[in-house]
Design a protein around this motif. Structure first.
Motif, PDB file in Angstrom:
ATOM      1  N   VAL A 189       0.466  -0.196  -0.176  1.00 33.44           N
ATOM      2  CA  VAL A 189       0.041   0.322   0.105  1.00 33.44           C
ATOM      3  C   VAL A 189       1.123   1.526  -0.013  1.00 33.44           C
ATOM      4  N   GLY A 190       0.092   2.342  -0.102  1.00 32.82           N
ATOM      5  CA  GLY A 190       1.215   3.364  -0.296  1.00 32.82           C
ATOM      6  C   GLY A 190       0.282   4.780  -0.314  1.00 32.82           C
ATOM      7  N   TRP A 191       0.794   5.665   0.308  1.00 32.62           N
ATOM      8  CA  TRP A 191      -0.052   7.056   0.925  1.00 32.62           C
ATOM      9  C   TRP A 191       0.812   8.263  -0.366  1.00 32.62           C
ATOM     10  N   ASP A 192       0.701   8.737  -1.205  1.00 31.48           N
ATOM     11  CA  ASP A 192       1.432  10.137  -1.806  1.00 31.48           C
ATOM     12  C   ASP A 192       2.935   9.662  -1.281  1.00 31.48           C
ATOM     13  N   GLY A 193       3.244   9.326  -2.553  1.00 32.01           N
ATOM     14  CA  GLY A 193       4.779   8.704  -1.801  1.00 32.01           C
ATOM     15  C   GLY A 193       5.468   8.155  -0.808  1.00 32.01           C
ATOM     16  N   LEU A 194       5.336   7.724   0.403  1.00 32.86           N
ATOM     17  CA  LEU A 194       4.849   6.927   1.412  1.00 32.86           C
ATOM     18  C   LEU A 194       4.616   5.330   0.818  1.00 32.86           C
ATOM     19  N   GLU A 195       5.465   4.494   0.718  1.00 32.97           N
ATOM     20  CA  GLU A 195       5.150   3.086   0.391  1.00 32.97           C
ATOM     21  C   GLU A 195       5.616   2.086   0.585  1.00 32.97           C
ATOM     22  N   HIS A 196       5.041   1.308   1.029  1.00 28.26           N
ATOM     23  CA  HIS A 196       5.638  -0.244   1.162  1.00 28.26           C
ATOM     24  C   HIS A 196       6.069  -0.181   2.527  1.00 28.26           C
ATOM     25  N   PRO A 197       5.289   0.048   3.799  1.00 26.79           N
ATOM     26  CA  PRO A 197       5.164   0.354   4.986  1.00 26.79           C
ATOM     27  C   PRO A 197       5.814  -1.255   5.918  1.00 26.79           C
ATOM     28  N   ALA A 198       6.646  -0.729   6.858  1.00 26.51           N
ATOM     29  CA  ALA A 198       6.160  -2.495   7.844  1.00 26.51           C
ATOM     30  C   ALA A 198       4.982  -1.893   8.642  1.00 26.51           C
ATOM     31  N   ALA A 199       4.676  -2.957   9.223  1.00 27.74           N
ATOM     32  CA  ALA A 199       3.665  -2.774  10.366  1.00 27.74           C
ATOM     33  C   ALA A 199       4.154  -3.830  11.591  1.00 27.74           C
ATOM     34  N   VAL A 200       3.919  -3.347  12.577  1.00 23.41           N
ATOM     35  CA  VAL A 200       4.378  -4.077  13.901  1.00 23.41           C
ATOM     36  C   VAL A 200       3.745  -3.054  15.171  1.00 23.41           C
TER      37      VAL A 200
END
Length: 274
Positions: free
Chosen positions: A139-150
């Motif tokens: 997923v992504g939001w305005d250039g912020l992409e592929h986060p890790a989730a913890v």
């Protein structure tokens, strides 16, 4: 009725602490009461309201309970900076029951060390709305992409970027926090890996906004970077308010170490906020 409070902070992430372990509060802490006390213009002012209570019957191993309310009045599971502050009040060593599990503190030459427990990575433990790989969400939001989730007692997503200072977090933070992908909302971290032992970090805390420091955010970011092989198992996380040392041991437990400070004490009229 006047109620005592203690104003504290961990690296500028500030708290109002109400100690109800021996003397119960005059009434219940509702979201409205918590938000009113946290208001910086008409209340005492803080990022989080912390309430200390006796341990519940199901946690005989705890010394006391810590309840945490964000600035918007919502109750949350954990707060690393607040845990260090409460550990300082307890004299260093304490076993603290929270909605996110049992946390243990001890005195350290660099402040207070907190055993934050074992992080969770399962999609439904974050929680996410549906199953996906939490090491790199597609997923992504305005250039912020592929986060890790913890989940480190509370839920975080972590974005690794070239320059975290350049991210418009005031715009993207609330958008991501309230996205339908996160049914319990989410804390948003933007991080830049400086070298194998150093990370720069900014955090948008759900129900609060951007804060000068976030202990669980530092833990989540360090663990995410370690899972991706970007850093070693012990790192320094640099936030606007100062540095936190994060260590992820081979047994899976995360330890966070950093300072905590008591600012002042006072009283307030309960009826003015209830």
């Amino acid at each position: 009725m006047r109620v005592d409070f203690i104003k504290m902070h961990g690296l500028g992430n500030d708290f109002v602490v109400l100690d109800a372990r021996l003397r119960p509060l005059p009434g219940a802490i509702t979201p409205r009461v918590a938000a009113a006390l946290a208001d910086r213009n008409t209340g005492i002012g803080c990022d989080q309201l912390i309430v200390l209570e006796p341990p519940p019957p199901e946690r005989p191993d705890a010394d006391f309970t810590m309840r945490i309310y964000n600035q918007d009045g919502g109750e949350v599971e954990a707060c690393g900076n607040a845990t260090r502050a409460v550990g300082l009040l307890a004299g260093g060593a304490a076993r603290i029951a929270t909605a996110g599990g049992l946390l243990q503190t001890r005195a350290d030459e660099n402040g207070i060390a907190v055993d934050m427990g074992v992080p969770r990575f399962e999609w439904d433990a974050i929680p996410l709305a549906y199953a996906m790989d939490t090491l790199a969400l597609p997923v992504g939001w305005d250039g912020l992409e592929h986060p890790a989730a913890v989940n480190v007692g509370n839920p975080h997503v972590v974005f690794f970027v070239a320059d975290c200072a350049a991210v418009p977090l005031a715009k993207l933070g609330p958008e991501i926090e309230h996205d339908q992908l996160f049914p319990a909302r989410i804390n948003v971290n933007v991080a830049t890996v400086v070298d194998r032992s150093t990370i720069r970090l900014r955090v948008w805390e759900r129900g609060v906004g951007e804060t000068r420091a976030c202990g669980t955010g530092a833990c989540a970011t360090a663990v995410a970077a370690m899972r991706r092989g970007l850093v070693d198992r012990a790192v320094t996380v640099r936030l606007a308010g100062g540095d936190l040392a994060i260590d992820w041991a081979e047994d899976g437990r995360v330890t966070m170490t950093g300072p905590a400070t008591e600012s002042f004490r006072g009283t307030f009229d309960w009826s003015a906020f209830s």
